[in-house]
Motif scaffolding. Structure first.
Motif, mmCIF file in Angstrom:
data_model
loop_
_atom_site.group_PDB
_atom_site.id
_atom_site.type_symbol
_atom_site.label_atom_id
_atom_site.label_comp_id
_atom_site.label_asym_id
_atom_site.label_seq_id
_atom_site.Cartn_x
_atom_site.Cartn_y
_atom_site.Cartn_z
ATOM 1 N N LEU A 63 7.782 -4.164 -2.464
ATOM 2 C CA LEU A 63 6.749 -4.623 -3.388
ATOM 3 C C LEU A 63 5.399 -4.193 -2.842
ATOM 4 O O LEU A 63 4.979 -4.621 -1.771
ATOM 5 C CB LEU A 63 6.812 -6.151 -3.537
ATOM 6 N N LEU A 64 4.742 -3.317 -3.575
ATOM 7 C CA LEU A 64 3.435 -2.809 -3.172
ATOM 8 C C LEU A 64 2.335 -3.637 -3.828
ATOM 9 O O LEU A 64 2.559 -4.322 -4.823
ATOM 10 C CB LEU A 64 3.296 -1.347 -3.586
ATOM 11 N N CYS A 65 1.158 -3.544 -3.282
ATOM 12 C CA CYS A 65 0.011 -4.266 -3.838
ATOM 13 C C CYS A 65 -0.342 -3.691 -5.210
ATOM 14 O O CYS A 65 -0.385 -2.468 -5.391
ATOM 15 C CB CYS A 65 -1.179 -4.163 -2.904
ATOM 16 N N ILE A 66 -0.594 -4.559 -6.155
ATOM 17 C CA ILE A 66 -0.875 -4.165 -7.537
ATOM 18 C C ILE A 66 -2.114 -3.263 -7.630
ATOM 19 O O ILE A 66 -2.071 -2.234 -8.311
ATOM 20 C CB ILE A 66 -1.008 -5.401 -8.450
ATOM 21 N N PRO A 67 -3.243 -3.596 -6.966
ATOM 22 C CA PRO A 67 -4.393 -2.683 -7.048
ATOM 23 C C PRO A 67 -4.072 -1.273 -6.552
ATOM 24 O O PRO A 67 -4.562 -0.288 -7.102
ATOM 25 C CB PRO A 67 -5.450 -3.351 -6.167
ATOM 26 N N PHE A 68 -3.224 -1.175 -5.532
ATOM 27 C CA PHE A 68 -2.829 0.143 -5.017
ATOM 28 C C PHE A 68 -2.018 0.906 -6.064
ATOM 29 O O PHE A 68 -2.204 2.108 -6.252
ATOM 30 C CB PHE A 68 -2.033 -0.012 -3.727
ATOM 31 N N LYS A 69 -1.127 0.205 -6.760
ATOM 32 C CA LYS A 69 -0.327 0.852 -7.795
ATOM 33 C C LYS A 69 -1.214 1.318 -8.946
ATOM 34 O O LYS A 69 -0.987 2.389 -9.520
ATOM 35 C CB LYS A 69 0.749 -0.113 -8.295
ATOM 36 N N ILE A 70 -2.239 0.546 -9.267
ATOM 37 C CA ILE A 70 -3.175 0.949 -10.324
ATOM 38 C C ILE A 70 -3.948 2.192 -9.886
ATOM 39 O O ILE A 70 -4.085 3.152 -10.652
ATOM 40 C CB ILE A 70 -4.136 -0.211 -10.671
ATOM 41 N N LEU A 71 -4.429 2.190 -8.647
ATOM 42 C CA LEU A 71 -5.151 3.352 -8.129
ATOM 43 C C LEU A 71 -4.253 4.581 -8.121
ATOM 44 O O LEU A 71 -4.674 5.683 -8.499
ATOM 45 C CB LEU A 71 -5.677 3.065 -6.719
ATOM 46 N N GLU A 72 -3.001 4.395 -7.726
ATOM 47 C CA GLU A 72 -2.044 5.502 -7.708
ATOM 48 C C GLU A 72 -1.878 6.103 -9.107
ATOM 49 O O GLU A 72 -1.872 7.320 -9.280
ATOM 50 C CB GLU A 72 -0.707 4.984 -7.190
#
Length: 148
Positions: A63-72
């Motif tokens: 489970l990755l951090c949501i802000p990181f997934k958005i940035l990705e």
């Protein structure tokens, strides 16, 4: 939700002030990724019909951090149109508008081109799969296309 405990709904339902701040925050993260985003929360999920006590009955997910997934996804949306023309036509996985149908079409076209050029067509299978499996998956191929 990752190690930062931010739920996707928090960002989805945020007000305009928070969304504006979040946009600025993501822009600043382009210079330096926060350390917490470089880590993942690993959770074990029980596979279907496996016993609870068997460790092999679980599969890990990160489970990755949501802000990181958005940035990705924002970076991918910018980069993908630039690099897409340079990818080989055979690569259809993880590409917008491509599917296994494209693989079947390319394979059929390559086999037809080989016959037209009077070359011996070749069929490659995954190492874990047998020729019999390929024949079951591709029953429409002529026998000459799989002859060794």
């Amino acid at each position: 939700m990752g190690l930062d405990s931010i739920f996707p709904e928090f960002i989805l339902h945020a007000g305009s002030i928070l969304k504006s701040w979040f946009c600025d925050f993501l822009n600043s993260c382009m210079r330096q990724i926060p350390m917490i985003w470089r880590r993942a929360l690993i959770v074990s999920i029980l596979k279907k019909e496996k016993p609870l006590g068997d460790p092999k009955g679980y599969r890990p997910i990160s489970l990755l951090c949501i802000p990181f997934k958005i940035l990705e996804r924002l970076i991918y949306a910018r980069v993908d149109p630039i690099i897409d023309p340079f990818r080989p036509r055979e690569q259809t996985g993880f590409r917008h508008g491509r599917s296994i149908v494209d693989h079947v079409t390319l394979l059929t076209q390559d086999i037809g081109d080989s016959f037209s050029a009077k070359k011996k067509p070749q069929l490659c299978c995954r190492p874990r799969r047998s020729l019999r499996h390929c024949m079951a998956a591709w029953p429409h191929l002529p026998a000459a296309a799989i002859a060794a």
